[in-house]
Design a protein around this motif. Structure first.
Motif, PDB file in Angstrom:
ATOM      1  N   LYS A  81       0.826  -1.208   0.000  1.00 45.21           N
ATOM      2  CA  LYS A  81       0.000   0.000   0.000  1.00 45.21           C
ATOM      3  C   LYS A  81       0.867   1.267   0.000  1.00 45.21           C
ATOM      4  O   LYS A  81       0.431   2.310  -0.477  1.00 45.21           O
ATOM      5  CB  LYS A  81      -0.912   0.034   1.228  1.00 45.21           C
ATOM      6  CG  LYS A  81      -1.848  -1.161   1.385  1.00 45.21           C
ATOM      7  CD  LYS A  81      -2.991  -1.122   0.426  1.00 45.21           C
ATOM      8  CE  LYS A  81      -4.139  -2.075   0.749  1.00 45.21           C
ATOM      9  NZ  LYS A  81      -3.811  -3.488   0.925  1.00 45.21           N
ATOM     10  N   ASP A  95      -3.987  -2.635   6.178  1.00 49.15           N
ATOM     11  CA  ASP A  95      -2.741  -2.014   5.738  1.00 49.15           C
ATOM     12  C   ASP A  95      -2.904  -0.625   5.121  1.00 49.15           C
ATOM     13  O   ASP A  95      -1.995   0.193   5.177  1.00 49.15           O
ATOM     14  CB  ASP A  95      -2.036  -2.932   4.743  1.00 49.15           C
ATOM     15  CG  ASP A  95      -1.667  -4.257   5.388  1.00 49.15           C
ATOM     16  OD1 ASP A  95      -1.212  -4.234   6.540  1.00 49.15           O
ATOM     17  OD2 ASP A  95      -1.858  -5.303   4.746  1.00 49.15           O
ATOM     18  N   GLY A 126      -7.910  -8.750  -2.723  1.00 47.59           N
ATOM     19  CA  GLY A 126      -9.079  -8.510  -1.890  1.00 47.59           C
ATOM     20  C   GLY A 126      -9.993  -7.548  -2.611  1.00 47.59           C
ATOM     21  O   GLY A 126     -11.040  -7.903  -3.131  1.00 47.59           O
ATOM     22  N   ASN A 127      -9.561  -6.287  -2.672  1.00 46.51           N
ATOM     23  CA  ASN A 127     -10.369  -5.251  -3.310  1.00 46.51           C
ATOM     24  C   ASN A 127     -10.098  -5.111  -4.800  1.00 46.51           C
ATOM     25  O   ASN A 127     -10.587  -4.184  -5.443  1.00 46.51           O
ATOM     26  CB  ASN A 127     -10.117  -3.906  -2.620  1.00 46.51           C
ATOM     27  CG  ASN A 127     -11.297  -3.510  -1.755  1.00 46.51           C
ATOM     28  OD1 ASN A 127     -12.440  -3.826  -2.082  1.00 46.51           O
ATOM     29  ND2 ASN A 127     -11.027  -2.826  -0.668  1.00 46.51           N
ATOM     30  N   PHE A 128      -9.288  -5.994  -5.363  1.00 38.53           N
ATOM     31  CA  PHE A 128      -9.048  -6.066  -6.806  1.00 38.53           C
ATOM     32  C   PHE A 128      -8.259  -4.866  -7.337  1.00 38.53           C
ATOM     33  O   PHE A 128      -8.174  -4.651  -8.540  1.00 38.53           O
ATOM     34  CB  PHE A 128     -10.384  -6.186  -7.570  1.00 38.53           C
ATOM     35  CG  PHE A 128     -10.297  -7.056  -8.801  1.00 38.53           C
ATOM     36  CD1 PHE A 128     -10.317  -8.435  -8.691  1.00 38.53           C
ATOM     37  CD2 PHE A 128     -10.181  -6.508 -10.067  1.00 38.53           C
ATOM     38  CE1 PHE A 128     -10.239  -9.253  -9.820  1.00 38.53           C
ATOM     39  CE2 PHE A 128     -10.105  -7.310 -11.207  1.00 38.53           C
ATOM     40  CZ  PHE A 128     -10.129  -8.681 -11.072  1.00 38.53           C
ATOM     41  N   GLY A 129      -7.639  -4.072  -6.426  1.00 39.88           N
ATOM     42  CA  GLY A 129      -6.909  -2.896  -6.896  1.00 39.88           C
ATOM     43  C   GLY A 129      -5.575  -3.261  -7.530  1.00 39.88           C
ATOM     44  O   GLY A 129      -5.246  -2.820  -8.639  1.00 39.88           O
ATOM     45  N   ASP A 130      -4.819  -4.111  -6.825  1.00 43.75           N
ATOM     46  CA  ASP A 130      -3.489  -4.459  -7.273  1.00 43.75           C
ATOM     47  C   ASP A 130      -3.551  -5.246  -8.586  1.00 43.75           C
ATOM     48  O   ASP A 130      -2.796  -4.986  -9.522  1.00 43.75           O
ATOM     49  CB  ASP A 130      -2.833  -5.304  -6.169  1.00 43.75           C
ATOM     50  CG  ASP A 130      -1.351  -5.049  -6.055  1.00 43.75           C
ATOM     51  OD1 ASP A 130      -0.827  -4.182  -6.773  1.00 43.75           O
ATOM     52  OD2 ASP A 130      -0.712  -5.750  -5.245  1.00 43.75           O
ATOM     53  N   THR A 183       2.886  -9.042  -0.866  1.00 41.63           N
ATOM     54  CA  THR A 183       2.248  -7.764  -0.573  1.00 41.63           C
ATOM     55  C   THR A 183       2.574  -7.206   0.808  1.00 41.63           C
ATOM     56  O   THR A 183       2.320  -6.038   1.056  1.00 41.63           O
ATOM     57  CB  THR A 183       0.722  -7.889  -0.747  1.00 41.63           C
ATOM     58  OG1 THR A 183       0.279  -9.036  -0.017  1.00 41.63           O
ATOM     59  CG2 THR A 183       0.354  -8.046  -2.213  1.00 41.63           C
TER      60      THR A 183
HETATM   61  C1  LIG Z   1      -4.519  -4.615   0.568  1.00 38.73           C
HETATM   62  C2  LIG Z   1      -3.761  -5.870   0.615  1.00 38.73           C
HETATM   63  C3  LIG Z   1      -4.030  -6.916  -0.281  1.00 38.73           C
HETATM   64  C4  LIG Z   1      -5.153  -6.861  -1.277  1.00 38.73           C
HETATM   65  O1  LIG Z   1      -4.921  -5.870  -2.245  1.00 38.73           O
HETATM   66  P1  LIG Z   1      -6.132  -5.368  -3.158  1.00 38.73           P
HETATM   67  O2  LIG Z   1      -5.562  -4.274  -3.984  1.00 38.73           O
HETATM   68  O3  LIG Z   1      -7.195  -4.916  -2.221  1.00 38.73           O
HETATM   69  O4  LIG Z   1      -6.563  -6.526  -3.962  1.00 38.73           O
HETATM   70  C5  LIG Z   1      -3.216  -8.041  -0.222  1.00 38.73           C
HETATM   71  N1  LIG Z   1      -2.218  -8.151   0.668  1.00 38.73           N
HETATM   72  C6  LIG Z   1      -1.948  -7.172   1.544  1.00 38.73           C
HETATM   73  C7  LIG Z   1      -0.846  -7.370   2.520  1.00 38.73           C
HETATM   74  C8  LIG Z   1      -2.699  -5.992   1.542  1.00 38.73           C
HETATM   75  O5  LIG Z   1      -2.414  -5.026   2.419  1.00 38.73           O
END
Ligand SMILES: *Cc1c(COP(=O)(O)O)cnc(C)c1O
Length: 462
Positions: free
Chosen positions: A112, A143, A255-259, A408
């Motif tokens: 993040k 995060d 999770g939120n499909f951003g990455d 991540t």
């Molecule tokens: C936010 C987060 C994710 C998920 O990322 P998205 O962009 O929401 O899919 C995965 N791993 C970690 C450690 C994160 O902080």
């Protein structure tokens, strides 16, 4: 460069306006009206450049006239100055043709930081020029909150309120949000889960009176500037492994499909990406949807990878927008159905989605087993999110195409789960070693829109 809403009913905005606005007024998310292209030669020319220079070349066309070249270079330099690895996003080899992209060398040890540090500097320059003050409210599954507080703490044009699900983040995650000393950042422990926090955030944006009164701004992953910052490391890693002369695949714990959506943008820009693999934990709504089972909300089950404990994946709306041929009406209709619990994806859109993304899931037991087996195989200690990625990547990787799995977060953000899985205690980097001794400050609050709005009004009036 103009930005349009995924629901087709909000005014077109510049990059700066879209960044400062966050959620569009029709409830949609902003995307660029056209995705800029990089030629094979443009991509080949990235070889050997610094992370900052690649960032400048990849993001520049999206920014348009909002910042000058000089301002933008300066912003990028300041954003990545606080990272503790010169490559910013280094690659490590796990196995033949399998690489880990370490995205945890920023100030809060999670990916993040890549987006939040950039957005902090972008906001500062833009708000200074406008002579404005804004209130940033964020919802975090763990995060995002600390990354925002680190990025915006001490900037006097900004007040920051971070809602997190009380009792559902790791102790390190909580302490990273409750221990910053800057007077303009505030942690709100909401009695609810992450989806509740995210829903209240959306409610605040849809309460136009409140939104205008406090000058509400959003830095959640719905903010396109965040997605944009994440496009960069797809380029740096792919070029390191031989792009544009060969294809590269990526697995992304999601999770939120951003990455993962940032990976889609990179591919649309011209980066030769083969597979984009969506990796979910037991909260597998995205995996089920991409497997043809429709998009239907269940209950969020707390897991050892809490940053992915999500049922309503906000950026998935952007993926749907492209899968539905940029039909804002169709997306608005799906989002209406989602309020009643879920929707089916049309056959055409399903085909578009499965041409772009493949998916997999990891159960809790599989995630733990992967932490243990990867430590034995390569000596690499994974955080539970990275472990979800590695487990799913191993099901999809081939001998022909290098696979890059995104790590991540740093394992020390999730010491309890890592210790249980591998019987190793992951140490925090030295610069954070006193985290457990710093005093905590937080406000516990009910999952109620008017209580939250009243608290924010009162705090910024002080
Ligand atoms: C936010 C987060 C994710 C998920 O990322 P998205 O962009 O929401 O899919 C995965 N791993 C970690 C450690 C994160 O902080």
């Amino acid at each position: 460069m103009k930005y349009i809403s995924t629901r087709g009913q909000a005014p077109e905005l510049t990059f700066e306006e879209a960044m400062l606005t966050g959620l569009a007024r029709d409830g949609g998310l902003y995307v660029p009206a056209e995705i800029p292209q990089m030629s094979r030669d443009d991509i080949a020319a990235l070889r050997g450049l610094s992370y900052e220079e690649v960032a400048f070349r990849v993001m520049r066309p999206f920014v348009g006239d909002s910042f000058t070249d000089e301002e933008f270079r300066d912003i990028i330099a300041r954003a990545y100055d606080g990272f503790d690895h010169v490559a910013k996003a280094p690659l490590k080899q796990l196995a033949p043709n399998h690489f880990l992209l370490e995205l945890f060398h920023g100030p809060t040890l999670a990916f993040k930081d890549f987006a939040m540090q950039l957005i902090g500097q972008l906001f500062q320059v833009a708000l200074k020029r406008r002579g404005e003050t804004v209130t940033i409210v964020g919802a975090t599954s763990g995060d995002t909150g600390s990354a925002a507080m680190e990025a915006f703490g001490g900037l006097d044009a900004v007040n920051v309120f971070i809602m997190y699900p009380h009792g559902r983040v790791s102790e390190v995650q909580r302490r990273q949000m409750t221990t910053p000393s800057a007077a303009n950042v505030h942690a709100l422990a909401v009695h609810g889960d992450f989806d509740d926090c995210q829903a209240r955030l959306k409610d605040m944006f849809n309460d136009f009176t409140f939104r205008d009164e406090v000058k509400l701004a959003g830095v959640n992953s719905i903010n396109f500037a965040r997605v944009l910052a994440q496009v960069v490391y797809y380029f740096t890693s792919a070029v390191s492994l031989g792009a544009p002369d060969r294809k590269i695949s990526f697995t992304v714990p999601t999770g939120n499909f951003g990455d993962i959506f940032a990976g889609f943008i990179a591919k649309q820009m011209g980066l030769p990406i083969d597979q984009l693999v969506v990796a979910t934990n037991q909260n597998d709504i995205l995996h089920r949807c991409l497997s043809g089972q429709g998009y239907h909300k269940g209950d969020t089950i707390p897991s050892i990878s809490p940053s992915m404990d999500i049922q309503v994946s906000s950026n998935f709306e952007r993926a749907l927008f492209y899968a539905y041929g940029q039909d804002g009406k169709a997306v608005a209709q799906l989002m209406e159905e989602l309020k009643q619990g879920g929707f089916e994806v049309s056959q055409g859109a399903m085909q578009a989605l499965t041409e772009t993304y493949v998916s997999g899931r990891a159960s809790e037991a599989e995630t733990m087993a992967t932490i243990k087996s990867e430590l034995a195989a390569s000596g690499e200690l994974l955080c539970p999110h990275g472990a979800v990625g590695v487990k799913v990547a191993n099901e999809h990787r081939t001998n022909d195409t290098p696979m890059v799995t995104l790590a991540t977060a740093h394992p020390a953000k999730f010491p309890a789960a890592v210790k249980e899985a591998a019987n190793v205690h992951p140490d925090l980097p030295a610069r954070m070693a006193d985290l457990y001794d710093r005093p905590e400050q937080l406000t516990e609050i009910t999952n109620d829109l008017s209580a939250l709005e009243a608290h924010i009004r009162k705090t910024i009036a002080q």
